[in-house]
Design a protein around this motif. Structure first.
Motif, PDB file in Angstrom:
ATOM      1  N   ASP A  70     -17.636 -37.615  -7.399  1.00 17.96           N
ATOM      2  CA  ASP A  70     -16.386 -38.096  -6.791  1.00 17.96           C
ATOM      3  C   ASP A  70     -16.450 -37.838  -5.279  1.00 17.96           C
ATOM      4  OD1 ASP A  70     -13.845 -38.904  -6.242  1.00 17.96           O
ATOM      5  OD2 ASP A  70     -12.848 -37.225  -7.250  1.00 17.96           O
TER       6      ASP A  70
ATOM      7  N   THR B  56     -11.139 -39.844  -9.329  1.00 24.00           N
ATOM      8  CA  THR B  56     -11.818 -40.813 -10.202  1.00 24.00           C
ATOM      9  C   THR B  56     -13.163 -41.193  -9.589  1.00 24.00           C
ATOM     10  OG1 THR B  56     -10.688 -42.631  -9.079  1.00 24.00           O
ATOM     11  CG2 THR B  56      -9.702 -41.861 -11.127  1.00 24.00           C
ATOM     12  N   ILE B  57     -14.069 -41.615 -10.431  1.00 25.04           N
ATOM     13  CA  ILE B  57     -15.397 -42.022  -9.961  1.00 25.04           C
ATOM     14  C   ILE B  57     -15.511 -43.525 -10.136  1.00 25.04           C
ATOM     15  CG2 ILE B  57     -17.882 -41.771 -10.369  1.00 25.04           C
ATOM     16  CD1 ILE B  57     -16.916 -38.929 -11.617  1.00 25.04           C
ATOM     17  N   ASN B  58     -15.691 -44.220  -9.019  1.00 21.77           N
ATOM     18  CA  ASN B  58     -15.780 -45.675  -9.108  1.00 21.77           C
ATOM     19  C   ASN B  58     -16.687 -46.224  -8.010  1.00 21.77           C
ATOM     20  OD1 ASN B  58     -14.169 -45.555  -6.771  1.00 21.77           O
ATOM     21  ND2 ASN B  58     -12.287 -45.672  -8.012  1.00 21.77           N
TER      22      ASN B  58
ATOM     23  N   ASP C  48     -16.944 -44.574  -4.533  1.00 21.25           N
ATOM     24  CA  ASP C  48     -17.836 -43.415  -4.436  1.00 21.25           C
ATOM     25  C   ASP C  48     -19.295 -43.857  -4.320  1.00 21.25           C
ATOM     26  OD1 ASP C  48     -15.761 -41.353  -4.869  1.00 21.25           O
ATOM     27  OD2 ASP C  48     -15.575 -42.374  -6.781  1.00 21.25           O
TER      28      ASP C  48
ATOM     29  N   ASN D 270     -15.198 -39.128  -2.597  1.00 19.37           N
ATOM     30  CA  ASN D 270     -14.019 -39.096  -1.731  1.00 19.37           C
ATOM     31  C   ASN D 270     -12.898 -38.210  -2.303  1.00 19.37           C
ATOM     32  OD1 ASN D 270     -13.261 -40.713  -3.832  1.00 19.37           O
ATOM     33  ND2 ASN D 270     -12.516 -42.418  -2.588  1.00 19.37           N
TER      34      ASN D 270
ATOM     35  N   SER E 179     -11.107 -38.354  -4.893  1.00 16.79           N
ATOM     36  CA  SER E 179      -9.900 -39.088  -5.293  1.00 16.79           C
ATOM     37  C   SER E 179      -9.485 -38.768  -6.730  1.00 16.79           C
ATOM     38  CB  SER E 179     -10.152 -40.597  -5.176  1.00 16.79           C
ATOM     39  OG  SER E 179     -11.116 -40.986  -6.136  1.00 16.79           O
TER      40      SER E 179
HETATM   41 CA   LIG Z   1     -13.661 -41.200  -6.028  1.00 15.73          CA
END
Ligand SMILES: [Ca+2]
Ligand SMILES: [Ca+2]
Length: 222
Positions: free
Chosen positions: A178, A184-186, A189, A180, A182
């Motif tokens: 993660d 969540t991992i998307n 990232d 940034n 945030s």
């Molecule tokens: Ca993230």
């Protein structure tokens, strides 16, 4: 006489489209008899995670035909999953003939009865198995030798429909992907990681902790 037959024939020919129309209309209005629903269902809260994470597999039934007994073996790959706990909270089973127990063999056999008059009809939970993921890979959980005893006075055995679930287990990253923070991992990232790969080596970008920045680190974004 010939005239009479001719007239009769014409009458049949003329009325055929009407009969056809009536048949089609009747077919459309009267619903076809549906196949009985007798399912034993596996479901999961989440189907992907890391080694060390907890996974939940719930066994439930869905039937529109009254039943008294359910029976099956829940099979899981014991090289990837360890059964840690079995929860019977809210179970529809009134009497266990064979209670589901923690097994290391990869097969949890269970058999339980429902004591309500007229048998059980609708959906309900039997139990939940709590697993810990021990190795990476795709772990398939399924039911084997499942059967229902119908509440028909004869205890007729039937084979319910079943499904399987797959837990996708990844090796835990050395660093949190993660990028940034945030939560969540998307793709954001993955984009941030990509902008860093040509910069001098930084442990923050070495997600699998192997001492190099490579495509192996990208694995943690998908
Ligand atoms: Ca993230
Ligand atoms: Ca690496």
């Amino acid at each position: 006489m010939r005239r009479l037959i001719k007239k009769h024939k014409r009458k049949i020919i003329c009325s055929s489209p009407i009969l056809f129309f009536l048949f089609v209309t009747y077919s459309a209005l009267v619903p076809a008899e549906h196949a009985p629903i007798t399912n034993i269902i596996l479901s999961a809260k989440a189907d992907e995670g890391y080694v060390g994470d907890t996974f939940y597999a719930e066994v439930s039934i869905d039937t529109d035909t009254p039943i008294n007994v359910i029976e099956a073996s829940l099979l899981f790959p014991n090289e990837q999953l360890e059964a840690k706990e079995i929860s019977q909270d809210g179970s529809l089973i009134d009497l266990w003939i064979k209670e589901p127990n923690l097994e290391t063999s990869g097969a949890i056999y269970f058999s339980g009865g429902i004591l309500r008059a007229g048998g059980f009809v609708k959906t309900g939970k039997a139990f939940t198995v709590v697993f810990t993921a021990t190795n990476e890979g795709s772990a398939t959980i399924r039911l084997d030798r499942s059967s229902f005893a119908l509440s028909d006075g004869k205890g007729t055995l039937i084979t319910p429909k079943t499904n399987e679930i797959v837990f996708h287990i990844k090796k835990k990253p050395a660093k949190d992907p993660d990028m940034n923070d945030s939560g969540t991992i998307n793709l954001v990232d993955a984009g941030l990681w990509l902008t860093n790969i040509f910069k001098p080596y930084d442990t923050r970008n070495d997600l699998n902790g192997d001492g190099a920045i490579s495509l192996r680190d990208m694995y943690f974004f998908w």
